[in-house]
Structures are given as structure tokens and as C-alpha cells.
Scaffold this motif. Structure first.
Motif, PDB file in Angstrom:
ATOM      1  N   TYR A 170      -1.931   1.352 -11.597  1.00 19.44           N
ATOM      2  CA  TYR A 170      -1.607   1.219 -10.170  1.00 19.44           C
ATOM      3  C   TYR A 170      -1.427   2.610  -9.565  1.00 19.44           C
ATOM      4  CZ  TYR A 170      -0.024  -3.452 -11.576  1.00 19.44           C
ATOM      5  OH  TYR A 170       0.059  -4.721 -12.094  1.00 19.44           O
ATOM      6  N   ALA A 178      -6.331  -3.924  -3.229  1.00 16.30           N
ATOM      7  CA  ALA A 178      -6.089  -5.364  -3.365  1.00 16.30           C
ATOM      8  C   ALA A 178      -6.866  -6.138  -2.308  1.00 16.30           C
ATOM      9  CB  ALA A 178      -4.597  -5.665  -3.224  1.00 16.30           C
ATOM     10  N   VAL A 227      -2.446  -9.361  -0.691  1.00 15.07           N
ATOM     11  CA  VAL A 227      -1.117  -9.091  -1.238  1.00 15.07           C
ATOM     12  C   VAL A 227      -0.204 -10.190  -0.735  1.00 15.07           C
ATOM     13  CG1 VAL A 227       0.841  -7.492  -1.307  1.00 15.07           C
ATOM     14  CG2 VAL A 227      -1.509  -6.603  -1.279  1.00 15.07           C
ATOM     15  N   GLY A 248       3.783  -4.038  -1.397  1.00 14.75           N
ATOM     16  CA  GLY A 248       2.452  -3.698  -0.924  1.00 14.75           C
ATOM     17  C   GLY A 248       2.163  -2.217  -0.940  1.00 14.75           C
TER      18      GLY A 248
END
Length: 99
Positions: free
Chosen positions: A9, A43, A46, A51
Motif C-alpha cells: 500500500y 482502488a 473504497v 481512504g
């Protein structure tokens, strides 16, 4: 042994050029270590959480040991040096469920 997933991430990007340099080195390092990229990018939706994740990468490995070895490999460590302080990230290795 079960498949394992490397989940990366990017929560904050400080320097896009450093991220690009990292990606150019990290991709080959990971595939040479047995990783297979399954998903990469922002993404699509979400639903929960802050977020704050800007980009997620999902990579499959034959097992958790292979994923950990890829992280510690000289080639991937070179990619990390190229990234330096260019981004803030979280990396997780998760074992898959047996078939």
C-alpha cells in the motif's frame, strides 16, 4: 505449502520520480524472485477506512518464504534505496487459504 500474497500500500507519495525509479527496479526484482503481479493501481472503490491508500499492488508468490526472500533480495533492496523517502508505504505478506 500455500500460496502467499505480498500486499503493498502506498499511503503517501512525496516524490513521483523516486517512485518511478523504484518501480523500474522493483518489478523485475520481484518477478525474478518468483512473484506474479495480480493487481496494481488505485482502488476501484473504497467502502471503509480512511481512504488514504493511493496505490495498491498485489503479488502472488509460491509461499510466504519466497515472498520474504524477495523482499530481502539484493535486487529489491536496490529498489528500496532508489525509493528512499519518496513515499510512505505498508507491505504485508499474507498466506493464502488452502485449496
Amino acid at each position: 505449502m500455500a500460496v502467499a500474497y505480498w500486499i503493498n500500500y502506498f499511503t503517501t507519495v512525496h516524490d513521483q520520480e523516486k517512485v518511478a525509479a523504484y518501480a523500474a527496479l522493483a518489478g523485475p526484482a520481484i518477478t525474478q524472485a518468483g512473484g506474479r503481479f495480480l493487481a496494481r493501481g488505485p482502488a476501484a472503490a473504497v467502502f471503509e477506512g480512511a481512504g488514504t491508500v493511493q496505490r495498491t499492488t498485489l503479488i502472488a508468490f509460491p509461499d510466504a518464504d519466497a515472498a520474504v526472500a524477495a523482499y530481502h533480495s539484493p535486487a529489491y533492496q536496490e529498489a528500496l534505496r532508489a525509493l528512499g523517502d519518496g513515499a510512505e508505504r505498508e507491505i504485508r505478506i499474507v498466506e493464502g487459504l488452502p485449496d
